[in-house]
Write a protein that holds these residues in place. Structure first.
Motif, PDB file in Angstrom:
ATOM      1  N   VAL A  43      63.037 153.687 111.650  1.00 58.01           N
ATOM      2  CA  VAL A  43      61.938 153.018 111.882  1.00 58.01           C
ATOM      3  C   VAL A  43      60.672 153.384 111.681  1.00 58.01           C
ATOM      4  O   VAL A  43      59.740 153.233 111.062  1.00 58.01           O
ATOM      5  CB  VAL A  43      62.073 152.190 113.387  1.00 58.01           C
ATOM      6  CG1 VAL A  43      60.871 151.446 113.749  1.00 58.01           C
ATOM      7  CG2 VAL A  43      63.392 151.215 113.488  1.00 58.01           C
ATOM      8  N   GLU A  44      60.741 154.932 112.272  1.00 63.64           N
ATOM      9  CA  GLU A  44      59.434 155.670 112.306  1.00 63.64           C
ATOM     10  C   GLU A  44      59.313 156.007 110.581  1.00 63.64           C
ATOM     11  O   GLU A  44      57.985 155.703 110.335  1.00 63.64           O
ATOM     12  CB  GLU A  44      59.932 156.986 112.971  1.00 63.64           C
ATOM     13  CG  GLU A  44      58.200 157.773 113.096  1.00 63.64           C
ATOM     14  CD  GLU A  44      58.397 158.836 112.235  1.00 63.64           C
ATOM     15  OE1 GLU A  44      59.229 159.336 111.560  1.00 63.64           O
ATOM     16  OE2 GLU A  44      57.263 159.143 112.159  1.00 63.64           O
ATOM     17  N   THR A  45      60.233 156.222 109.888  1.00 60.75           N
ATOM     18  CA  THR A  45      60.001 156.556 108.589  1.00 60.75           C
ATOM     19  C   THR A  45      59.442 155.187 107.874  1.00 60.75           C
ATOM     20  O   THR A  45      58.316 155.464 107.395  1.00 60.75           O
ATOM     21  CB  THR A  45      61.534 156.839 107.832  1.00 60.75           C
ATOM     22  OG1 THR A  45      61.743 157.972 108.502  1.00 60.75           O
ATOM     23  CG2 THR A  45      60.970 157.244 106.514  1.00 60.75           C
ATOM     24  N   ALA A  46      59.986 154.087 108.092  1.00 64.98           N
ATOM     25  CA  ALA A  46      59.413 152.791 107.398  1.00 64.98           C
ATOM     26  C   ALA A  46      58.110 152.782 107.950  1.00 64.98           C
ATOM     27  O   ALA A  46      57.318 152.037 107.074  1.00 64.98           O
ATOM     28  CB  ALA A  46      60.748 151.866 107.492  1.00 64.98           C
ATOM     29  N   LEU A  47      57.783 152.421 108.962  1.00 66.18           N
ATOM     30  CA  LEU A  47      56.642 152.419 109.710  1.00 66.18           C
ATOM     31  C   LEU A  47      55.430 153.152 109.202  1.00 66.18           C
ATOM     32  O   LEU A  47      54.406 152.844 108.877  1.00 66.18           O
ATOM     33  CB  LEU A  47      56.503 152.109 111.172  1.00 66.18           C
ATOM     34  CG  LEU A  47      57.240 150.865 111.770  1.00 66.18           C
ATOM     35  CD1 LEU A  47      57.174 151.166 113.523  1.00 66.18           C
ATOM     36  CD2 LEU A  47      56.246 149.841 111.529  1.00 66.18           C
TER      37      LEU A  47
ATOM     38  N   LYS B 102      53.478 143.200 107.099  1.00 61.61           N
ATOM     39  CA  LYS B 102      53.673 144.594 106.525  1.00 61.61           C
ATOM     40  C   LYS B 102      54.613 145.237 107.595  1.00 61.61           C
ATOM     41  O   LYS B 102      55.608 145.910 107.252  1.00 61.61           O
ATOM     42  CB  LYS B 102      52.314 145.414 106.515  1.00 61.61           C
ATOM     43  CG  LYS B 102      51.685 145.225 105.479  1.00 61.61           C
ATOM     44  CD  LYS B 102      50.588 146.561 105.424  1.00 61.61           C
ATOM     45  CE  LYS B 102      49.198 146.111 105.027  1.00 61.61           C
ATOM     46  NZ  LYS B 102      48.028 147.027 104.995  1.00 61.61           N
ATOM     47  N   VAL B 103      54.530 144.895 109.028  1.00 62.47           N
ATOM     48  CA  VAL B 103      55.384 145.229 110.328  1.00 62.47           C
ATOM     49  C   VAL B 103      56.470 144.705 109.914  1.00 62.47           C
ATOM     50  O   VAL B 103      57.616 145.715 109.767  1.00 62.47           O
ATOM     51  CB  VAL B 103      54.680 145.046 111.443  1.00 62.47           C
ATOM     52  CG1 VAL B 103      55.609 145.223 112.505  1.00 62.47           C
ATOM     53  CG2 VAL B 103      53.266 145.578 111.511  1.00 62.47           C
ATOM     54  N   ALA B 104      56.749 143.710 109.497  1.00 63.51           N
ATOM     55  CA  ALA B 104      58.377 142.970 109.421  1.00 63.51           C
ATOM     56  C   ALA B 104      59.041 143.419 108.221  1.00 63.51           C
ATOM     57  O   ALA B 104      59.971 143.886 108.387  1.00 63.51           O
ATOM     58  CB  ALA B 104      57.904 141.400 109.378  1.00 63.51           C
ATOM     59  N   GLN B 105      58.158 143.715 106.904  1.00 62.35           N
ATOM     60  CA  GLN B 105      58.779 144.403 105.859  1.00 62.35           C
ATOM     61  C   GLN B 105      59.234 145.938 106.341  1.00 62.35           C
ATOM     62  O   GLN B 105      60.192 146.453 105.868  1.00 62.35           O
ATOM     63  CB  GLN B 105      57.800 144.420 104.764  1.00 62.35           C
ATOM     64  CG  GLN B 105      58.256 144.833 103.411  1.00 62.35           C
ATOM     65  CD  GLN B 105      59.246 143.907 102.886  1.00 62.35           C
ATOM     66  OE1 GLN B 105      59.412 143.205 102.951  1.00 62.35           O
ATOM     67  NE2 GLN B 105      60.434 145.057 102.859  1.00 62.35           N
ATOM     68  N   ALA B 106      58.532 146.720 107.048  1.00 58.61           N
ATOM     69  CA  ALA B 106      58.607 147.994 107.406  1.00 58.61           C
ATOM     70  C   ALA B 106      59.859 147.992 108.452  1.00 58.61           C
ATOM     71  O   ALA B 106      60.813 148.727 108.257  1.00 58.61           O
ATOM     72  CB  ALA B 106      57.591 148.863 108.166  1.00 58.61           C
ATOM     73  N   LEU B 107      60.002 147.171 109.054  1.00 55.85           N
ATOM     74  CA  LEU B 107      61.406 146.948 110.145  1.00 55.85           C
ATOM     75  C   LEU B 107      62.411 146.745 109.289  1.00 55.85           C
ATOM     76  O   LEU B 107      63.568 147.054 109.423  1.00 55.85           O
ATOM     77  CB  LEU B 107      61.236 145.870 111.096  1.00 55.85           C
ATOM     78  CG  LEU B 107      60.058 146.706 112.242  1.00 55.85           C
ATOM     79  CD1 LEU B 107      59.631 145.446 113.303  1.00 55.85           C
ATOM     80  CD2 LEU B 107      60.343 147.761 113.141  1.00 55.85           C
TER      81      LEU B 107
END
Ligand code: ZN
Length: 517
Positions: free
Chosen positions: A441-445, A496-501
């Motif tokens: 999650v950290e990497t994606a966010l 963007k947040v949803a896509q990262a998750l």
């Protein structure tokens, strides 16, 4: 029940105000200026249902000079060589030569100029070159970078027990002590932005009111009060919940669920709260991770009576968390074809154990709790990911559950031969996977929205404790940062947040499906 009866102001004013009989229309409560130099109450007049303050009082409270120009009909407010020029009934005010537009114009009443609280934040603050926040609920002007958490107070009352819940954001350390017939709640802060409810007639608690020192609340106990118990439930990084149970002699507390710890007068509050009895045992459900992802539970933080944190522009955490959770649900269903369950899909109150129970009962393979953060310093921003931190006691219970046989704690004296996992230890067996997912999650966010200086942390958040699957809590950003508040409320940023998750879930699924070497 939730009506504000008194706000934080000088103690004498509180006593007088609290004694105004309910039948009479009470004069509006004063608004208090809180600064590093101290506190000062401003008298409030109501005009057409709006609060107005005397400009003379404001000038004195903030150290400004006020001069009327009879020729032009204008007034000048000045400080340190900076000046604002205003005209009664005009919404435009010149501040250092720049025009500021007000929602409500200054009015002249009985020969004095009166203005709305907005005047202070929009005109006085730039004159002083200081940050001034208006906290509407607690009726406070906060000058500069003071720690003034918002405190939402709720009460529940039964025959032999009363329970007072304080939700504090930004989170702050809290202590409850007994002093005669009072319980004093002291928060590690400069002042409190608190809305205090009226207390219905019963024998345990007579009144909740601001204390004599700034960051305290007083619970005045009644004749039937015998003992009390406190617990702290960190809801997330931005919010702490303190639960105070007031007990009559020989009574069980409203939330005890059977495990009656002795009251701890004078002791600092400790992060332990007994789970509801119905959730005491957790069905182990699926075997340990390795089977891949089939069901994901998304938990939109807060809801109903619990707003969570609130941004300076009025954005509520409970609204943002639900919006992001819905976007994420739609993305996961359409892109990954997995089953997604939300712990709430509307504006309802849910406690932390109910949220974990939804995940356990749906046999979810992953739990993601969505929150937004708050900090005292308005410059802090960025996302953070949390997984459960483990104290020594939990590690000992973990050792115990790894030993089969009579060492295994039994609940309810039952003889069923199923493996029963204690609520308090449910998350322990998944910690490694939770940590791995937190990293994903950290990497994606980081790639999509940016992280705070403390991107991955461990904390004893209640929603994670009872989750019998890998689980993380994501603080998607700081609502206390004015720009980030605007971003978090926008659909573009929420996507963007949803896509990262979604990216993080995809990466985690790949990890689960890759056989260990
Ligand atoms: Zn939260």
């Amino acid at each position: 029940m939730r009506r504000v009866v008194a706000t934080l102001c000088v103690a004498a004013a509180v006593v007088v105000y609290a004694r105004v009989p309910r039948a009479q229309a009470p004069s509006p409560a004063p608004i208090t200026v809180v600064s590093a130099q101290g506190r000062r109450g401003l008298t409030v007049t109501t005009v057409n249902g709006s609060d107005y303050l005397s400009l003379d009082d404001i000038a004195i409270a903030f150290g400004l000079t006020l001069r009327d120009d009879r020729v032009t009909g204008t007034s000048q407010l000045a400080a340190d060589g900076r000046a604002a020029i205003l005209t009664p009934d005009r919404t435009a005010v010149s501040v250092q030569g720049r025009l500021v537009s007000l929602a409500a114009p200054p009015l002249r009443q009985d020969g004095r100029l009166i203005v709305t609280p907005e005047f202070v934040t929009r005109v006085v603050a730039p004159l002083l070159d200081r940050r001034v926040d208006f906290r509407r609920a607690g009726r406070l002007f906060v000058v500069g970078d003071l720690r003034v958490p918002r405190v939402v107070v709720r009460g529940e009352f039964a025959a032999s027990a009363a329970q007072v819940t304080l939700e504090i954001s930004p989170a702050a350390e809290t202590r409850v002590t007994q002093s005669g017939s009072q319980l004093v709640v002291t928060v590690a802060a400069d002042a409190l932005d608190a809305a205090v409810p009226t207390v219905p007639a019963q024998g345990l608690l007579q009144q909740i009111r601001p204390g004599d020192t700034p960051a305290t609340l007083v619970l005045a106990t009644g004749p039937r009060f015998a003992s009390y118990r406190t617990s702290v439930q960190p809801v997330d990084a931005g919010t702490t919940r303190v639960v105070i149970d007031l007990l009559a002699a020989g009574a069980a507390s409203l939330s005890a669920g059977g495990s009656a710890a002795p009251p701890t007068p004078g002791a600092p509050t400790t992060p332990s709260a007994p789970p509801p009895a119905s959730n005491a045992g957790v069905d182990p459900g699926l075997p340990l991770p390795g089977a891949g992802l089939r069901t994901i539970v998304i938990d939109p933080g807060h809801g109903g009576e619990a707003n969570g944190t609130e941004g300076p522009g009025g954005t509520l955490e409970k609204t943002i968390t639900l919006q992001v959770s819905r976007r994420l649900k739609a993305l996961i269903e359409s892109r990954l074809g997995l089953r997604v369950v939300l712990t709430r899909d509307d504006d309802r109150t849910l406690d932390q154990d109910q949220r974990a129970a939804v995940a356990n009962n749906t046999r979810a393979d992953l739990l993601i709790s969505i929150h937004a953060n708050a900090a005292v310093r308005p410059t802090v921003k960025g996302a953070e990911v949390y997984y459960l931190s483990v104290d020594r006691a939990s590690l000992e219970s973990r050792r115990a559950i790894q030993q089969p046989g009579p060492e295994l704690p039994q609940l309810g004296g039952g003889t069923r031969a199923i493996e029963l996992i204690l609520w308090e230890t449910a998350q322990l067996r998944h910690l490694e996977q939770s940590a791995a997912f937190a990293t994903a999650v950290e990497t994606a966010l980081r790639a999509k929205v940016g992280m705070s200086p403390s991107p991955i942390q461990q904390a004893p958040f209640r929603v994670l404790v009872g989750a019998n699957m890998p689980a993380v809590l994501v603080e998607i950003g700081y609502l206390s940062h004015p720009d980030e508040e605007k971003a978090l409320a926008s659909g573009v940023h929420q996507d963007k947040v949803a896509q990262a998750l979604l990216d993080a879930i995809t990466a985690f699924r790949t990890r689960l499906e890759t056989p260990a070497p």
